[in-house]
Write a protein that holds these residues in place. Structure first.
Motif, PDB file in Angstrom:
ATOM      1  N   ILE A  22       0.876  -1.166   0.000  1.00 25.44           N
ATOM      2  CA  ILE A  22       0.000   0.000   0.000  1.00 25.44           C
ATOM      3  C   ILE A  22       0.917   1.221   0.000  1.00 25.44           C
ATOM      4  O   ILE A  22       1.721   1.393   0.915  1.00 25.44           O
ATOM      5  CB  ILE A  22      -0.915   0.007   1.242  1.00 25.44           C
ATOM      6  N   SER A  23       0.802   2.046  -1.022  1.00 25.54           N
ATOM      7  CA  SER A  23       1.643   3.232  -1.141  1.00 25.54           C
ATOM      8  C   SER A  23       0.831   4.465  -0.774  1.00 25.54           C
ATOM      9  O   SER A  23      -0.293   4.634  -1.237  1.00 25.54           O
ATOM     10  CB  SER A  23       2.179   3.367  -2.563  1.00 25.54           C
ATOM     11  N   VAL A  24       1.432   5.311   0.061  1.00 27.24           N
ATOM     12  CA  VAL A  24       0.770   6.524   0.536  1.00 27.24           C
ATOM     13  C   VAL A  24       1.609   7.711   0.086  1.00 27.24           C
ATOM     14  O   VAL A  24       2.772   7.833   0.476  1.00 27.24           O
ATOM     15  CB  VAL A  24       0.645   6.530   2.077  1.00 27.24           C
ATOM     16  N   GLY A  25       1.026   8.573  -0.737  1.00 30.41           N
ATOM     17  CA  GLY A  25       1.784   9.680  -1.286  1.00 30.41           C
ATOM     18  C   GLY A  25       1.307  11.040  -0.829  1.00 30.41           C
ATOM     19  O   GLY A  25       0.114  11.277  -0.656  1.00 30.41           O
ATOM     20  N   CYS A  26       2.277  11.928  -0.640  1.00 37.96           N
ATOM     21  CA  CYS A  26       2.010  13.349  -0.449  1.00 37.96           C
ATOM     22  C   CYS A  26       2.962  14.073  -1.393  1.00 37.96           C
ATOM     23  O   CYS A  26       3.606  13.443  -2.226  1.00 37.96           O
ATOM     24  CB  CYS A  26       2.155  13.787   1.004  1.00 37.96           C
ATOM     25  N   THR A  27       3.080  15.355  -1.272  1.00 34.20           N
ATOM     26  CA  THR A  27       3.891  16.091  -2.237  1.00 34.20           C
ATOM     27  C   THR A  27       5.356  15.671  -2.223  1.00 34.20           C
ATOM     28  O   THR A  27       5.909  15.252  -3.237  1.00 34.20           O
ATOM     29  CB  THR A  27       3.780  17.610  -1.994  1.00 34.20           C
TER      30      THR A  27
END
Length: 125
Positions: free
Chosen positions: A87-92
């Motif tokens: 599970i990949s969690v991205g922000c800037t």
């Protein structure tokens, strides 16, 4: 869950999407600690950053919804013939919000009895 593992990976959208992953989450809607001068150089692993993100009104609602969704996904994952779920969690930038959310998700999964671990692709950029 036997020997199956759940990897929750944080990443920065500005560095490109992960090449390996089953689910990608975008947490850029959460207020960004990068724009708070005393938090800018820290990461989501630092308590003061965690406190800042936790204090945002949308954070608790989002985490509750996320945990419910992930519970459903993981229940189905354990039935499949796959050794791992990513599970990949991205922000800037991949240093604050995604790191925090990944850590909270791993904490939830461990409490549910799953073999979960965090990985932070862009935390040092």
């Amino acid at each position: 869950m036997s020997n199956k593992v759940i990897i929750v990976q944080s990443f920065g959208m500005k560095y490109g999407m992960p090449t390996i992953g089953d689910y990608i989450l975008d947490v850029r809607f959460l207020p960004n600690p990068f724009y708070v001068p005393e938090l800018k150089e820290l990461t989501g692993n630092d308590k003061v950053v965690q406190d800042y993100i936790t204090a945002q009104p949308q954070t608790a609602r989002f985490l509750k919804s996320l945990e419910e969704m992930v519970d459903c996904v993981v229940e189905e994952f354990v039935k499949k013939d796959k050794p791992q779920l990513v599970i990949s969690v991205g922000c800037t930038g991949g240093r604050h919000r995604s790191v925090y959310v990944a850590a909270m998700l791993v904490k939830h999964l461990l409490a549910m009895g799953y073999n979960a671990q965090a990985s932070h692709r862009d935390i040092d950029r």
